[in-house]
Scaffold this active site. Structure first.
Site, PDB file in Angstrom:
ATOM      1  N   CYS A   7      78.149 125.961  39.356  1.00  0.00           N
ATOM      2  CA  CYS A   7      79.311 125.320  38.731  1.00  0.00           C
ATOM      3  C   CYS A   7      78.843 124.711  37.413  1.00  0.00           C
ATOM      4  CB  CYS A   7      79.957 124.297  39.670  1.00  0.00           C
ATOM      5  SG  CYS A   7      78.915 122.913  40.126  1.00  0.00           S
ATOM      6  N   ARG A  13      80.989 120.784  42.967  1.00  0.00           N
ATOM      7  CA  ARG A  13      81.384 121.987  43.697  1.00  0.00           C
ATOM      8  C   ARG A  13      80.218 122.797  44.248  1.00  0.00           C
ATOM      9  NH1 ARG A  13      84.775 124.146  38.779  1.00  0.00           N
ATOM     10  NH2 ARG A  13      83.043 123.035  37.794  1.00  0.00           N
ATOM     11  N   ASP A 123      87.346 122.030  38.662  1.00  0.00           N
ATOM     12  CA  ASP A 123      86.418 120.910  38.646  1.00  0.00           C
ATOM     13  C   ASP A 123      87.117 119.641  39.165  1.00  0.00           C
ATOM     14  OD1 ASP A 123      84.593 119.021  38.023  1.00  0.00           O
ATOM     15  OD2 ASP A 123      84.361 119.618  35.919  1.00  0.00           O
TER      16      ASP A 123
HETATM   17  P1  4NP Z   1      80.894 120.218  39.041  1.00  0.00           P
HETATM   18  O1  4NP Z   1      81.664 118.978  38.345  1.00  0.00           O
HETATM   19  O2  4NP Z   1      80.795 121.293  37.990  1.00  0.00           O
HETATM   20  O3  4NP Z   1      81.792 120.619  40.184  1.00  0.00           O
HETATM   21  O4  4NP Z   1      79.560 119.673  39.480  1.00  0.00           O
HETATM   22  C1  4NP Z   1      81.155 118.378  37.186  1.00  0.00           C
HETATM   23  C2  4NP Z   1      80.375 117.251  37.294  1.00  0.00           C
HETATM   24  C3  4NP Z   1      79.850 116.667  36.154  1.00  0.00           C
HETATM   25  C4  4NP Z   1      80.131 117.195  34.908  1.00  0.00           C
HETATM   26  C5  4NP Z   1      80.902 118.332  34.794  1.00  0.00           C
HETATM   27  C6  4NP Z   1      81.417 118.922  35.934  1.00  0.00           C
HETATM   28  N1  4NP Z   1      79.627 116.578  33.737  1.00  0.00           N
HETATM   29  O5  4NP Z   1      79.927 117.044  32.631  1.00  0.00           O
HETATM   30  O6  4NP Z   1      78.880 115.594  33.840  1.00  0.00           O
END
Ligand code: 4NP
Length: 158
Positions: A7, A13, A123
């Site tokens: 992800c 995720r 997300d």
């Molecule tokens: P993930 O969600 O892709 O599902 O882990 C996110 C968590 C943090 C960030 C972006 C997406 N971030 O930019 O810090």
């Protein structure tokens, strides 16, 4: 068999997907390695997001030993399948593919439920706990299909 979930942040995720699939693999006594990676370096080395840990725990899944890591081109050599959550992850991963063989390993995770439809798991980072629950249910459904199909393959070959 080695499976990688990807992800963006690798704190919501994909570590959740990895925890869910690992549990299903253990329950079925299968020989499958499961990891996760991301592209956003903000949280390198960190545990999964607290809401991710909480939703996992509420469903009996343990992801406490996660440490955020970046996706790398070598992951194409290590892993047999690379599942992404959304279009951005798909672009990020496939931009690093070196050949057709690498490309073939990459797919949207929800395509295990509806092949070729490219549905996304959005997300939940800026969302609510209800969004995390929805993400969990989608990941769980997809991982159940993956674990069952690997179990069937094992039965067919032994
Ligand atoms: P993930 O969600 O892709 O599902 O882990 C996110 C968590 C943090 C960030 C972006 C997406 N971030 O930019 O810090």
């Amino acid at each position: 068999m080695k499976i990688l979930f990807v992800c963006l942040g690798n704190i919501c995720r994909s570590p959740l997907a990895a925890g869910i699939l690992r549990k299903k693999i253990d329950e079925r006594n299968l020989d499958v390695e499961v990891e996760s990676a991301g592209f956003e370096p903000h949280h390198i080395g960190q545990e999964a997001e607290q809401r991710t840990i909480d939703i996992a725990k509420a469903h009996g899944v343990d992801i406490i030993k996660h440490g955020m890591r970046m996706f790398s081109a070598e992951d194409f050599d290590t892993f047999d399948r690379i599942y992404v959550m959304d279009q951005k992850n798909y672009r990020d991963v496939t931009e690093m593919a070196r050949n057709e063989e690498d490309m073939k390993k990459v797919d949207f995770l929800l395509n295990v439920i509806e092949p070729g439809v490219n549905k996304i798991i959005a997300d939940p980072y800026y969302g609510t706990s209800a969004d995390f629950e929805k993400v969990f249910l989608k990941l769980d459904k997809a991982c159940e299909i993956i674990a069952n199909s690997i179990e069937q393959q094992k039965r067919a070959t032994t």
